[in-house]
Design a protein around this motif. Structure first.
Motif, PDB file in Angstrom:
ATOM      1  N   GLY A 178      -5.580   2.198  -4.120  1.00  0.00           N
ATOM      2  CA  GLY A 178      -5.240   1.929  -2.645  1.00  0.00           C
ATOM      3  C   GLY A 178      -4.408   0.815  -2.386  1.00  0.00           C
ATOM      4  N   PRO A 179      -4.843  -0.088  -1.780  1.00  0.00           N
ATOM      5  CA  PRO A 179      -4.268  -1.511  -1.498  1.00  0.00           C
ATOM      6  C   PRO A 179      -4.017  -2.265  -2.972  1.00  0.00           C
ATOM      7  CG  PRO A 179      -5.913  -1.354   0.075  1.00  0.00           C
ATOM      8  CD  PRO A 179      -5.935  -0.032  -0.922  1.00  0.00           C
ATOM      9  N   ILE A 180      -2.806  -2.913  -2.847  1.00  0.00           N
ATOM     10  CA  ILE A 180      -2.521  -3.711  -4.257  1.00  0.00           C
ATOM     11  C   ILE A 180      -1.934  -5.012  -3.659  1.00  0.00           C
ATOM     12  CG2 ILE A 180      -0.558  -3.847  -5.939  1.00  0.00           C
ATOM     13  CD1 ILE A 180      -0.204  -0.576  -5.593  1.00  0.00           C
ATOM     14  N   ILE A 181      -2.637  -5.705  -4.535  1.00  0.00           N
ATOM     15  CA  ILE A 181      -2.400  -7.340  -4.502  1.00  0.00           C
ATOM     16  C   ILE A 181      -1.189  -7.745  -5.340  1.00  0.00           C
ATOM     17  CG2 ILE A 181      -3.017  -9.759  -4.588  1.00  0.00           C
ATOM     18  CD1 ILE A 181      -6.004  -8.700  -4.193  1.00  0.00           C
ATOM     19  N   VAL A 182       0.085  -8.267  -4.837  1.00  0.00           N
ATOM     20  CA  VAL A 182       1.171  -8.353  -5.428  1.00  0.00           C
ATOM     21  C   VAL A 182       1.476 -10.060  -5.583  1.00  0.00           C
ATOM     22  CG1 VAL A 182       3.908  -7.819  -5.750  1.00  0.00           C
ATOM     23  CG2 VAL A 182       2.248  -6.166  -4.629  1.00  0.00           C
ATOM     24  N   VAL A 183       1.692 -10.360  -6.865  1.00  0.00           N
ATOM     25  CA  VAL A 183       1.950 -11.719  -6.944  1.00  0.00           C
ATOM     26  C   VAL A 183       3.440 -12.002  -7.624  1.00  0.00           C
ATOM     27  CG1 VAL A 183       1.001 -14.084  -8.003  1.00  0.00           C
ATOM     28  CG2 VAL A 183      -0.518 -12.243  -7.387  1.00  0.00           C
ATOM     29  N   ASN A 225       0.794  -1.334  -0.022  1.00  0.00           N
ATOM     30  CA  ASN A 225      -0.019   0.180  -0.076  1.00  0.00           C
ATOM     31  C   ASN A 225       0.950   1.190  -0.074  1.00  0.00           C
ATOM     32  OD1 ASN A 225      -2.144   1.750   2.167  1.00  0.00           O
ATOM     33  ND2 ASN A 225      -2.312   1.649   0.101  1.00  0.00           N
ATOM     34  N   ALA A 226       1.840   1.432   0.830  1.00  0.00           N
ATOM     35  CA  ALA A 226       2.889   2.483   0.849  1.00  0.00           C
ATOM     36  C   ALA A 226       4.268   2.084   0.794  1.00  0.00           C
ATOM     37  CB  ALA A 226       2.425   3.138   2.314  1.00  0.00           C
ATOM     38  N   GLU A 237      -0.646  -6.620   6.266  1.00  0.00           N
ATOM     39  CA  GLU A 237       0.407  -6.778   5.331  1.00  0.00           C
ATOM     40  C   GLU A 237       1.667  -7.234   6.048  1.00  0.00           C
ATOM     41  OE1 GLU A 237       3.406  -3.265   2.783  1.00  0.00           O
ATOM     42  OE2 GLU A 237       1.150  -2.749   2.966  1.00  0.00           O
ATOM     43  N   GLY A 238       2.508  -8.116   5.407  1.00  0.00           N
ATOM     44  CA  GLY A 238       3.586  -8.779   5.869  1.00  0.00           C
ATOM     45  C   GLY A 238       3.167  -9.325   7.391  1.00  0.00           C
ATOM     46  N   GLY A 239       1.875  -9.666   7.648  1.00  0.00           N
ATOM     47  CA  GLY A 239       1.695 -10.347   8.817  1.00  0.00           C
ATOM     48  C   GLY A 239       1.260  -9.429  10.131  1.00  0.00           C
ATOM     49  N   GLU A 240       1.333  -8.236   9.661  1.00  0.00           N
ATOM     50  CA  GLU A 240       1.054  -6.985  10.824  1.00  0.00           C
ATOM     51  C   GLU A 240      -0.460  -6.330  10.136  1.00  0.00           C
ATOM     52  OE1 GLU A 240       2.518  -2.608  12.255  1.00  0.00           O
ATOM     53  OE2 GLU A 240       3.636  -3.830  10.599  1.00  0.00           O
ATOM     54  N   ARG A 241      -1.397  -6.609  11.023  1.00  0.00           N
ATOM     55  CA  ARG A 241      -2.794  -6.095  11.054  1.00  0.00           C
ATOM     56  C   ARG A 241      -2.778  -4.362  11.005  1.00  0.00           C
ATOM     57  NH1 ARG A 241      -6.457  -8.798  14.486  1.00  0.00           N
ATOM     58  NH2 ARG A 241      -5.732  -7.236  16.096  1.00  0.00           N
ATOM     59  N   LEU A 242      -2.997  -3.757   9.707  1.00  0.00           N
ATOM     60  CA  LEU A 242      -2.848  -2.354  10.035  1.00  0.00           C
ATOM     61  C   LEU A 242      -4.193  -1.594   9.899  1.00  0.00           C
ATOM     62  CD1 LEU A 242      -0.131  -1.969   7.149  1.00  0.00           C
ATOM     63  CD2 LEU A 242       0.140  -2.074   9.681  1.00  0.00           C
ATOM     64  N   SER A 243      -5.369  -2.476   9.706  1.00  0.00           N
ATOM     65  CA  SER A 243      -6.452  -1.921   9.883  1.00  0.00           C
ATOM     66  C   SER A 243      -7.523  -3.183  10.098  1.00  0.00           C
ATOM     67  CB  SER A 243      -6.921  -1.127   8.495  1.00  0.00           C
ATOM     68  OG  SER A 243      -8.340  -0.580   8.455  1.00  0.00           O
ATOM     69  N   GLU A 244      -8.490  -2.759  10.972  1.00  0.00           N
ATOM     70  CA  GLU A 244      -9.612  -3.504  11.295  1.00  0.00           C
ATOM     71  C   GLU A 244     -10.685  -3.808  10.327  1.00  0.00           C
ATOM     72  OE1 GLU A 244      -9.265  -5.378  14.210  1.00  0.00           O
ATOM     73  OE2 GLU A 244      -7.820  -4.455  15.424  1.00  0.00           O
ATOM     74  N   PHE A 245     -11.277  -4.860  10.652  1.00  0.00           N
ATOM     75  CA  PHE A 245     -12.491  -5.075   9.779  1.00  0.00           C
ATOM     76  C   PHE A 245     -13.666  -3.780   9.985  1.00  0.00           C
ATOM     77  CE2 PHE A 245     -11.730  -9.382   9.080  1.00  0.00           C
ATOM     78  CZ  PHE A 245     -11.981  -9.613   7.750  1.00  0.00           C
ATOM     79  N   ASN A 246     -14.245  -3.633   8.791  1.00  0.00           N
ATOM     80  CA  ASN A 246     -15.281  -2.376   8.928  1.00  0.00           C
ATOM     81  C   ASN A 246     -16.622  -3.193   8.794  1.00  0.00           C
ATOM     82  OD1 ASN A 246     -16.963  -0.535   8.226  1.00  0.00           O
ATOM     83  ND2 ASN A 246     -15.638   0.684   7.175  1.00  0.00           N
ATOM     84  N   ARG A 247     -17.218  -3.263   9.825  1.00  0.00           N
ATOM     85  CA  ARG A 247     -18.779  -4.109   9.646  1.00  0.00           C
ATOM     86  C   ARG A 247     -19.806  -3.019   9.695  1.00  0.00           C
ATOM     87  NH1 ARG A 247     -18.421  -8.840  14.106  1.00  0.00           N
ATOM     88  NH2 ARG A 247     -20.009  -9.578  12.835  1.00  0.00           N
ATOM     89  N   GLY A 248     -19.470  -1.872   9.685  1.00  0.00           N
ATOM     90  CA  GLY A 248     -20.716  -0.845   9.678  1.00  0.00           C
ATOM     91  C   GLY A 248     -21.290  -0.536   8.414  1.00  0.00           C
ATOM     92  N   ASP A 249     -22.405  -0.002   8.387  1.00  0.00           N
ATOM     93  CA  ASP A 249     -23.206   0.408   7.084  1.00  0.00           C
ATOM     94  C   ASP A 249     -22.615   1.695   6.622  1.00  0.00           C
ATOM     95  OD1 ASP A 249     -25.048  -1.627   7.860  1.00  0.00           O
ATOM     96  OD2 ASP A 249     -26.263  -0.435   9.096  1.00  0.00           O
ATOM     97  N   ALA A 250     -23.217   1.978   5.455  1.00  0.00           N
ATOM     98  CA  ALA A 250     -22.876   2.856   4.389  1.00  0.00           C
ATOM     99  C   ALA A 250     -23.089   4.249   5.141  1.00  0.00           C
ATOM    100  CB  ALA A 250     -23.132   2.732   3.201  1.00  0.00           C
ATOM    101  N   PRO A 251     -22.231   5.295   5.436  1.00  0.00           N
ATOM    102  CA  PRO A 251     -22.698   6.565   5.765  1.00  0.00           C
ATOM    103  C   PRO A 251     -23.757   7.047   4.788  1.00  0.00           C
ATOM    104  CG  PRO A 251     -20.072   6.261   5.450  1.00  0.00           C
ATOM    105  CD  PRO A 251     -21.003   5.148   4.910  1.00  0.00           C
ATOM    106  N   ASP A 263     -10.155   8.336   0.750  1.00  0.00           N
ATOM    107  CA  ASP A 263      -9.564   9.453   0.341  1.00  0.00           C
ATOM    108  C   ASP A 263      -7.922   9.480   0.333  1.00  0.00           C
ATOM    109  OD1 ASP A 263     -12.188  10.032  -0.867  1.00  0.00           O
ATOM    110  OD2 ASP A 263     -12.587  11.687   0.808  1.00  0.00           O
ATOM    111  N   ASP A 264      -7.596   8.738   1.635  1.00  0.00           N
ATOM    112  CA  ASP A 264      -6.154   8.948   2.040  1.00  0.00           C
ATOM    113  C   ASP A 264      -5.503   7.713   1.194  1.00  0.00           C
ATOM    114  OD1 ASP A 264      -7.326   6.905   3.524  1.00  0.00           O
ATOM    115  OD2 ASP A 264      -6.376   7.503   5.344  1.00  0.00           O
ATOM    116  N   LEU A 265      -6.269   6.776   0.554  1.00  0.00           N
ATOM    117  CA  LEU A 265      -5.723   5.648  -0.384  1.00  0.00           C
ATOM    118  C   LEU A 265      -5.034   4.763   0.620  1.00  0.00           C
ATOM    119  CD1 LEU A 265      -3.084   7.511  -2.868  1.00  0.00           C
ATOM    120  CD2 LEU A 265      -5.466   6.751  -3.454  1.00  0.00           C
ATOM    121  N   LYS A 266      -5.685   4.778   1.842  1.00  0.00           N
ATOM    122  CA  LYS A 266      -5.606   3.756   2.894  1.00  0.00           C
ATOM    123  C   LYS A 266      -6.541   2.786   2.826  1.00  0.00           C
ATOM    124  CE  LYS A 266      -2.161   5.958   5.436  1.00  0.00           C
ATOM    125  NZ  LYS A 266      -1.528   6.543   6.808  1.00  0.00           N
TER     126      LYS A 266
END
Length: 285
Positions: free
Chosen positions: A271-276, A83-84, A127-141, A117-120
């Motif tokens: 934003g996030p990129i899947i790399v193979v 991602n970054a 990423e790399g075994g480190e959780r950088l963001s939690e699940f978003n289980r909310g409804d749409a604003p 908007d921040d591309l995150k």
């Protein structure tokens, strides 16, 4: 023999002179018309270009829609998220990511998950075994029409050569160990072999879209449409052609693919990129 004039001698000497290095070699036909000049070799294009290695991607047509289908095989590939850059600034595009890595190690890369908007990442991101963001289980604003909130959404995740796609609720209920990589997106396209309950067979919404699914053999199938496609068409391709019991939409409108073997590098804000990556290249490093 008649003596040659001074002007003729000068002309002959000039014709035998060596041209300066790198300068065009000018030639002319006997009738005086110019011939295309031979110039010095052009400088290499710094942008990623096609390689001699075979591509992991192929072009197909499904229900009259052109698609590109890429396969990640655990025996040949590794999967990771990006991602970054090292300075913490999001790449923002596949082109920026491509400029930061060795193309020879890449089988392909694709945008991979909802982002703000921040591309995150907008939701779960590992990423790399480190959780950088939690699940978003909310409804749409209010006023937000992002397809990410079209529940159930889900996650693509894995460790080593074991990769999976699950709905968010199923992940919560069954997965206890943190994977090496993970990304949340939405909506789910296929759930347990059936289309997402809110996806129409061929709804009016058309966009360039991409998604991922994992089949019974453990192969990860990545698909990006090369023309606008409905959710229903993309979902049916995963269900009927690729036989993936679960498949996840990765994005719409900003979908992009980097396939170095074919010289393809799509332009989009990502934003996030899947790399193979290629296993043999990764092992050699």
């Amino acid at each position: 023999m008649k003596r040659l004039g001074l002007a003729v001698i000068i002309t002959m000497l000039a014709a035998c002179s060596e041209q300066p290095a790198g300068e065009p070699v000018m030639r002319a036909r006997l009738d005086g018309k110019p011939i295309a000049a031979a110039t010095a070799a052009p400088k290499p294009d710094p942008s990623p270009s096609a390689s001699e290695a075979p591509s992991a991607c192929r072009q197909v047509v499904f229900e009259d829609v052109p698609l590109t289908h890429c396969i990640a095989d655990p025996a040949q590939h590794r999967i990771a998220m990006a991602n970054a850059a090292a300075d913490g600034q999001p790449f923002g595009s596949l082109a920026a990511f491509a400029a930061s890595t060795d193309a020879a190690t890449i089988a392909f890369a694709m945008n991979g998950g909802a982002f703000g908007d921040d591309l995150k990442a907008l939701g779960y991101y590992v990423e790399g075994g480190e959780r950088l963001s939690e699940f978003n289980r909310g409804d749409a604003p209010e006023g937000n029409t992002n397809n990410f909130f079209m529940k159930p959404n889900g996650a693509f995740f894995g460790s080593g050569g074991t990769w999976r796609v699950l709905s968010t609720d199923a992940f919560y209920a069954t997965v206890s160990d943190r994977p090496q990589f993970g990304t949340q997106s939405g909506p789910m396209l296929v759930i347990g072999g059936k289309l997402h309950p809110e996806i129409q067979d061929n709804g009016p919404s058309r966009a360039v879209r991409n998604g991922v699914g994992v089949d019974a053999k453990g192969l990860a199938h990545f698909v990006i449409s090369d023309a606008p496609v409905s959710f229903g068409q993309l979902a049916r391709f995963f269900r009927d052609e690729l036989k993936t019991p679960h498949a996840l939409s990765l994005d719409s409108k900003v979908s992009a693919l980097w396939d170095p073997a074919r010289g393809r590098l799509d332009k989009a804000r990502n934003g996030p990129i899947i790399v193979v990556t290629k296993r043999e290249k990764a092992n050699a490093e």
